[in-house]
Design an enzyme around this catalytic site. Sequence first.
Site, short mmCIF file in Angstrom:
data_model
loop_
_atom_site.label_atom_id
_atom_site.label_comp_id
_atom_site.label_asym_id
_atom_site.label_seq_id
_atom_site.Cartn_x
_atom_site.Cartn_y
_atom_site.Cartn_z
N GLY A 11 0.84 -1.21 0.00
CA GLY A 11 0.00 0.00 0.00
C GLY A 11 0.87 1.25 0.00
O GLY A 11 1.92 1.27 0.62
N ARG A 78 0.49 -4.81 -6.07
CA ARG A 78 0.77 -6.17 -5.62
C ARG A 78 1.43 -6.90 -6.78
O ARG A 78 1.20 -6.57 -7.95
CB ARG A 78 -0.53 -6.87 -5.27
N ASP A 109 5.69 -5.54 5.55
CA ASP A 109 6.32 -6.83 5.83
C ASP A 109 6.28 -7.77 4.63
O ASP A 109 7.23 -8.52 4.39
CB ASP A 109 5.75 -7.49 7.09
N THR A 131 4.54 2.09 5.38
CA THR A 131 3.15 1.66 5.57
C THR A 131 2.51 2.55 6.62
O THR A 131 3.15 2.88 7.63
CB THR A 131 3.06 0.18 5.99
N ASP A 133 0.16 1.78 8.58
CA ASP A 133 -0.45 1.03 9.68
C ASP A 133 0.38 0.96 10.96
O ASP A 133 -0.15 0.65 12.01
CB ASP A 133 -0.75 -0.41 9.24
N ASP A 135 2.49 -1.32 11.65
CA ASP A 135 2.36 -2.72 12.09
C ASP A 135 3.67 -3.49 12.01
O ASP A 135 3.67 -4.72 11.93
CB ASP A 135 1.27 -3.43 11.26
N ARG A 177 -6.12 -2.79 9.32
CA ARG A 177 -6.80 -4.07 9.18
C ARG A 177 -6.43 -5.03 10.31
O ARG A 177 -7.24 -5.75 10.83
CB ARG A 177 -6.48 -4.69 7.82
P1 ADP Z 1 3.11 -4.89 2.35
O1 ADP Z 1 4.50 -4.90 1.81
O2 ADP Z 1 2.58 -3.52 2.57
O3 ADP Z 1 2.95 -5.83 3.53
P2 ADP Z 1 1.84 -6.90 0.67
O4 ADP Z 1 1.68 -7.90 1.77
O5 ADP Z 1 0.71 -6.69 -0.28
O6 ADP Z 1 2.15 -5.44 1.21
O7 ADP Z 1 3.13 -7.32 -0.13
C1 ADP Z 1 3.58 -6.53 -1.21
C2 ADP Z 1 4.23 -7.41 -2.23
O8 ADP Z 1 5.39 -8.06 -1.66
C3 ADP Z 1 3.39 -8.57 -2.76
O9 ADP Z 1 2.50 -8.15 -3.76
C4 ADP Z 1 4.47 -9.48 -3.30
O10 ADP Z 1 4.96 -9.00 -4.53
C5 ADP Z 1 5.57 -9.33 -2.27
N1 ADP Z 1 5.45 -10.37 -1.23
C6 ADP Z 1 4.61 -10.43 -0.18
N2 ADP Z 1 4.77 -11.53 0.55
C7 ADP Z 1 5.77 -12.24 -0.06
C8 ADP Z 1 6.41 -13.50 0.19
N3 ADP Z 1 6.08 -14.26 1.24
N4 ADP Z 1 7.38 -13.88 -0.66
C9 ADP Z 1 7.73 -13.13 -1.72
N5 ADP Z 1 7.18 -11.95 -2.00
C10 ADP Z 1 6.21 -11.48 -1.21
#
Ligand code: ADP
Length: 349
Positions: A11, A78, A109, A131, A133, A135, A177
């Site tokens: 995000g 994403r 994360d 982020t 959040d 978090d 969330r």
């Molecule tokens: P944030 O980084 O804010 O937590 P997301 O959880 O949507 O947001 O993760 C962002 C992007 O990071 C995902 O769309 C994906 O490309 C990558 N990503 C997330 N989790 C993993 C994972 N376990 N292994 C590899 N890439 C990941």
Amino acid sequence: MKKIGVLTSGGDSPGMNAAVMAIAKFASRYGMPLVGIKRGYNGLLRKSTSIYDDMEELHLDTVLDIADRPGTYLRTARCMEFMDPAWREVAANTLRAMEIEGLVVIGGDGSFHGAEHLCKLGIHCIGIPGTIDNDLPYTEMTLGYDTAVNVCVNSVRAIRATSRSHDRPAVVEVMGRHCGDIALTTAVSTGSEIVLVPEVPWRVEDVANRLNQQIAKGNTRATIIVAEGCWESMEPFDMFTFLNSHGKKCYEGEPISAMRFASIMKRMCNNAEVRATVLGYTQRGAEPTARDSAFAYEAGHLAVRLLRDGISNQVIGMKEGKVYYRSIDEALQAKREFNRPLYDLVNHL
Ligand code: ADP
């Protein structure tokens, strides 16, 4: 001369552009060419027909103009392919082909998990926590959190002014969330009377009871701050039966929302005109506060310095008010502690 890249992922959050500006500033100072990767990890997968859609050489002049802007100039998205090792290999190959030796990943994360995988493929990565959040437990602040909270505080102050004029309680939904930090800090900063968060289970009847007690004490403009994830921590409540039997049409299986919750409160609180507002994306679209911009500057600097010095697999954070770094692995394992005493202080009658 080491070439490095930067991307924003997950995000968007206010301060991402400020961090990119700082990275460009220090990359330029250390004589390191900088490439901006577009739309998170997608830009590394070469799915676009034009390379200009996937990446852009970043010059200081361009990014100086975007530093104060909300959103992210590099775009974010994403990238589900990144869960697949074969696609991560494609990403690493793209970076190698472009002779990009290090990558700064600004995100949450999930994005850090992606960076950790890239490190295993030999790409030097440094994460900056972007982020709203808050978090990420290894750091006292994440980029955008302070800005988001300030937006919420300004909005709640405005809502409370009208609540007072009309003697109406309010429900205000803020983001978060899985993390109630925005809600809790907003509640504390505005003197709001009730706060509901995903971390603490709660009952609809108890909240109505508390609101009724506020009204009985003469406070007719109490504010209930709810985190968007608080509906998950709500004890089961039969909204369908309750609303339909109190003159409000409701569909079977309809999920609860801030609007529906306000309708329930109204009917449980002697028809008090409880109004709901969902702040939504306004929280992400403000210019970064000085605090977020300053963190972005220091984090951007540290990220470039680490890559210059050949240090990898680290994330940047704030500890005891100072910018620091630690390994991605340790950072992702840190356990989050919700500030329950502060939560109890707000919700105490
Ligand atoms: P944030 O980084 O804010 O937590 P997301 O959880 O949507 O947001 O993760 C962002 C992007 O990071 C995902 O769309 C994906 O490309 C990558 N990503 C997330 N989790 C993993 C994972 N376990 N292994 C590899 N890439 C990941």
